[in-house]
Design a protein around this motif. Structure first.
Motif, short mmCIF file in Angstrom:
data_model
loop_
_atom_site.label_atom_id
_atom_site.label_comp_id
_atom_site.label_asym_id
_atom_site.label_seq_id
_atom_site.Cartn_x
_atom_site.Cartn_y
_atom_site.Cartn_z
N ARG A 169 10.89 11.70 -15.36
CA ARG A 169 10.14 11.05 -14.15
C ARG A 169 11.12 9.80 -13.50
O ARG A 169 11.68 9.17 -14.37
N PHE A 170 10.67 9.66 -12.36
CA PHE A 170 11.36 8.55 -11.49
C PHE A 170 10.36 7.25 -11.54
O PHE A 170 9.36 7.44 -11.43
N ARG A 171 11.12 6.16 -11.58
CA ARG A 171 10.15 4.74 -11.35
C ARG A 171 9.79 4.72 -10.00
O ARG A 171 8.72 3.97 -10.11
N GLY A 172 10.55 4.88 -8.97
CA GLY A 172 10.29 4.60 -7.63
C GLY A 172 10.11 3.23 -7.67
O GLY A 172 10.79 2.04 -8.14
N GLY A 173 9.49 2.69 -6.54
CA GLY A 173 9.21 1.33 -6.26
C GLY A 173 7.96 0.97 -6.57
O GLY A 173 7.00 1.16 -5.95
N GLN A 174 7.83 0.01 -7.58
CA GLN A 174 6.63 -0.36 -8.01
C GLN A 174 6.24 -1.81 -8.11
O GLN A 174 5.29 -2.25 -8.19
N GLY A 175 7.26 -2.65 -7.41
CA GLY A 175 7.18 -4.01 -7.30
C GLY A 175 7.21 -4.72 -8.50
O GLY A 175 7.20 -4.10 -9.64
N THR A 176 6.76 -6.19 -8.25
CA THR A 176 6.76 -6.90 -9.64
C THR A 176 5.41 -6.55 -10.57
O THR A 176 4.44 -6.39 -10.10
N THR A 177 6.00 -6.54 -11.94
CA THR A 177 4.93 -5.90 -12.84
C THR A 177 4.22 -4.49 -12.62
O THR A 177 3.20 -4.23 -13.26
N GLY A 178 4.76 -3.88 -11.63
CA GLY A 178 4.32 -2.61 -11.16
C GLY A 178 3.06 -2.43 -10.50
O GLY A 178 2.25 -1.59 -10.25
N THR A 179 2.74 -3.58 -9.52
CA THR A 179 1.65 -3.76 -9.01
C THR A 179 1.63 -3.24 -7.66
O THR A 179 0.40 -2.79 -6.95
N GLN A 180 2.93 -2.82 -7.07
CA GLN A 180 3.16 -2.83 -5.84
C GLN A 180 2.69 -3.65 -4.69
O GLN A 180 2.57 -3.32 -3.53
N ALA A 181 2.22 -4.92 -5.13
CA ALA A 181 1.92 -5.81 -4.27
C ALA A 181 2.98 -6.41 -3.26
O ALA A 181 2.47 -6.54 -2.19
N SER A 182 4.12 -6.40 -3.58
CA SER A 182 5.33 -6.66 -2.67
C SER A 182 5.36 -5.53 -1.43
O SER A 182 5.55 -6.17 -0.42
N PHE A 183 5.19 -4.45 -1.89
CA PHE A 183 5.31 -3.51 -0.71
C PHE A 183 3.96 -3.27 0.13
O PHE A 183 4.09 -3.11 1.18
N LEU A 184 2.87 -3.68 -0.36
CA LEU A 184 1.68 -3.84 0.10
C LEU A 184 1.79 -4.92 1.30
O LEU A 184 1.35 -4.89 2.33
N GLU A 185 2.36 -6.00 0.85
CA GLU A 185 2.74 -7.22 1.66
C GLU A 185 3.51 -6.81 2.91
O GLU A 185 3.54 -6.97 4.07
N LEU A 186 4.53 -5.94 2.53
CA LEU A 186 5.53 -5.62 3.59
C LEU A 186 4.76 -4.62 4.70
O LEU A 186 5.15 -4.93 5.83
N PHE A 187 4.05 -3.81 4.17
CA PHE A 187 3.39 -2.96 5.07
C PHE A 187 2.11 -3.37 5.42
O PHE A 187 1.16 -2.69 5.83
N ASN A 188 1.68 -4.53 5.47
CA ASN A 188 0.44 -5.19 5.87
C ASN A 188 -0.79 -4.72 5.59
O ASN A 188 -1.67 -4.40 5.99
N GLY A 189 -0.70 -4.32 4.04
CA GLY A 189 -1.94 -3.81 3.28
C GLY A 189 -2.26 -2.45 3.68
O GLY A 189 -3.32 -1.93 2.85
N ASP A 190 -1.23 -1.66 4.16
CA ASP A 190 -1.59 -0.43 4.40
C ASP A 190 -1.06 0.50 2.93
O ASP A 190 -0.14 0.62 2.71
N GLU A 191 -2.13 0.79 2.19
CA GLU A 191 -1.80 1.33 0.79
C GLU A 191 -1.28 2.93 1.29
O GLU A 191 -0.71 3.25 0.35
N ALA A 192 -1.69 3.75 2.25
CA ALA A 192 -1.20 4.94 2.36
C ALA A 192 0.33 5.02 2.61
O ALA A 192 1.01 5.76 2.17
N LYS A 193 0.84 3.83 3.11
CA LYS A 193 2.37 3.63 3.33
C LYS A 193 3.00 3.50 2.09
O LYS A 193 4.29 3.92 1.90
N VAL A 194 2.35 2.68 1.25
CA VAL A 194 3.01 2.36 -0.06
C VAL A 194 2.88 3.62 -1.01
O VAL A 194 3.95 4.13 -1.81
N ASP A 195 1.91 4.32 -0.86
CA ASP A 195 1.97 5.66 -1.59
C ASP A 195 3.27 6.74 -0.83
O ASP A 195 3.86 7.31 -1.67
N GLN A 196 3.27 6.71 0.26
CA GLN A 196 4.29 7.44 0.91
C GLN A 196 5.66 7.08 0.50
O GLN A 196 6.51 7.74 0.64
#
Length: 459
Positions: A169-196
């Motif tokens: 398995r690949f870790r991918g981009g999970q952000g600090t402590t694995g919450t993906q909060a930093s990526f959510l911030e980058l994409f203005n709260g768009d969870e679909a884009k974080v998943d993608q």
């Protein structure tokens, strides 16, 4: 001569292959960091992050391989910042200035460290599997069921390693402590884009997701199993070499002992056994690292992983090089085997003698006691009377004992060794022969096996 002034692991200087050493080199590791940063930037741009320009991506692509000058910059920056990842972020930004502000955007250090380890482990497994398949193909199948058992155990290792490779398995981009909060911030709260984003990262790296430290433990258990198998095989070879029934390759000018010039020690098998012992001991480190993670993660895994992940694969690589070399040149001495069979066969047929006595109406217990006494007398001759020959004379003793008179005429026919091998030939042929289980298991590696030459030991 400066290279001789500092410690260098024998796995590098003595045992492992060039391709495995290059894979776990610092240049390979940190160039993979850059590849991961490029994949991250590409995926973020594909998902609409406007701050990432085409120029930035082009500069990143043009400097994927870390140069010696890049290392100097990274090392100096790490000294200042006490952080290796940020040292390399800075060095990458120097050669790709248009990307300096977006490298590592949204990521945590584990994005490059853990994902790089996963990529390296995947690629290392891909180096090991064909070599293991070749060792299985090289094994002798004409000296008996013992060698077939070696093959069976190596096939089990092949299956285990194939399984962890498939399930990696690949870790991918999970952000600090694995919450993906930093990526959510980058994409203005768009969870679909974080998943993608993670879908894209996994596609680019060629993995499914998602990774935990348990993956390291699963891989180490599979790889370490090869170490245990190597010990078993080479211990058998060493015992058989001591009995002079079998011998590993021995070069014309090879020296078996610095003191005893006549010796032909199984030095290669001894080396493999030693490497196998080391490899088999590693999973405890991965187990302790996995079980001691504090809540989301702690950094006490860093040193262990830096040392033991490369060492695990370098050890496995060295073991397979050795096994390939040894098994492709084993020499069997049938006359020596026949001699030992004749020495031991009188003891081996005693159970058949008991059954013959019973079939003619005799008492098994009485016959057992007779055979026990005569066997111990014959054993004493073998062990203590070599000056008078030391041959196993149990059959002669039985033929002189009136108790066994009714079966005297049948005893010689019972001394055929083939009577005591059972179905071994059929079992070995069905498993190792044409169309057997081993042939089917090695089918994916047939092309590699057909082209590969016997591995040569470095020293």
């Amino acid at each position: 001569m400066a290279g001789y002034d500092y410690y260098k692991t024998p796995l590098d200087s003595r045992y492992s292959s060039e391709e495995m050493k290059k894979l776990f080199s610092q240049r390979s590791r940190h160039s993979t960091w850059r590849q991961l940063w490029l994949w991250l930037a590409e995926a973020e741009k594909e998902l609409g992050l406007e701050s990432i320009t085409d120029e930035a991506l082009e500069q990143m692509r043009s400097h994927l391989t870390v140069t010696d000058d890049d290392f100097k910059i990274a090392i100096e920056e790490e000294r200042r910042r006490r952080h290796d990842v940020m040292g390399h972020v800075h060095a990458y930004g120097v050669v790709a200035p248009a990307a300096a502000g977006i490298i590592h955007a949204g990521a945590t250090s584990c994005y490059v460290t853990d994902n790089t380890e996963l990529i390296l482990m995947r690629d290392a497994i891909d180096l090991l599997l064909p070599k293991l398949a070749k060792v299985i193909r090289a094994q002798m199948i004409t000296v008996g069921k013992r060698a077939a058992e070696w093959i069976q155990e190596l096939v089990m290792d092949l299956e285990d390693i194939e399984h962890v490779r498939q399930e990696l398995r690949f870790r991918g981009g999970q952000g600090t402590t694995g919450t993906q909060a930093s990526f959510l911030e980058l994409f203005n709260g768009d969870e679909a884009k974080v998943d993608q984003l993670n879908v894209l990262l996994c596609e680019k790296a060629g993995f499914p997701s998602t990774y935990t430290r348990k993956v390291d433990l699963r891989i180490s258990n599979a790889i370490a199993g090869l170490g245990a198998t190597a010990q078993r095989i080479t211990s058998d070879i060493r015992h058989l070499a001591n009995l002079k029934e079998l011998e590993e390759p021995f070069e014309k000018d090879q020296i078996g002992s610095s003191a005893m010039a006549y010796k032909r020690n199984p030095m290669r098998s001894e080396r493999i056994c030693s490497l196998g012992r080391k490899l088999a001991s590693l999973p405890v480190n991965f187990s302790n690292t996995f079980s001691a993670q504090w809540l989301e993660r702690s950094l006490d895994d860093s040193a262990i992983r830096r040392i033991d992940i490369p060492e695990m694969f370098l050890l496995a690589d060295a073991i397979l090089i050795g096994l390939d070399n040894v098994t492709n040149g084993l020499v069997v001495y049938p006359k020596r085997i026949d001699s030992r069979n004749k020495q031991e066969l009188p003891f081996m047929i005693t159970e058949a003698i008991l059954m013959k006595i019973v079939s003619k109406g005799g008492s098994r217990q009485e016959a057992h006691e007779k055979v026990r006494v005569l066997s111990h007398e014959a054993s004493h001759v073998v062990k203590h009377e070599e000056s008078t020959g030391g041959d196993n004379d149990l059959i002669e003793r039985i033929k002189k004992d009136e108790y066994f008179k009714d079966i005297w005429d049948e005893i010689d026919a019972m001394l055929d060794p083939k009577l005591y091998t059972g179905r071994s030939t059929t079992i070995v042929d069905r498993y190792c022969g044409k169309g057997g289980e081993v042939e089917k298991k090695l089918e994916p590696y047939r092309e590699f096996i057909s082209k590969a030459e016997t591995a040569q030991l470095n020293l």
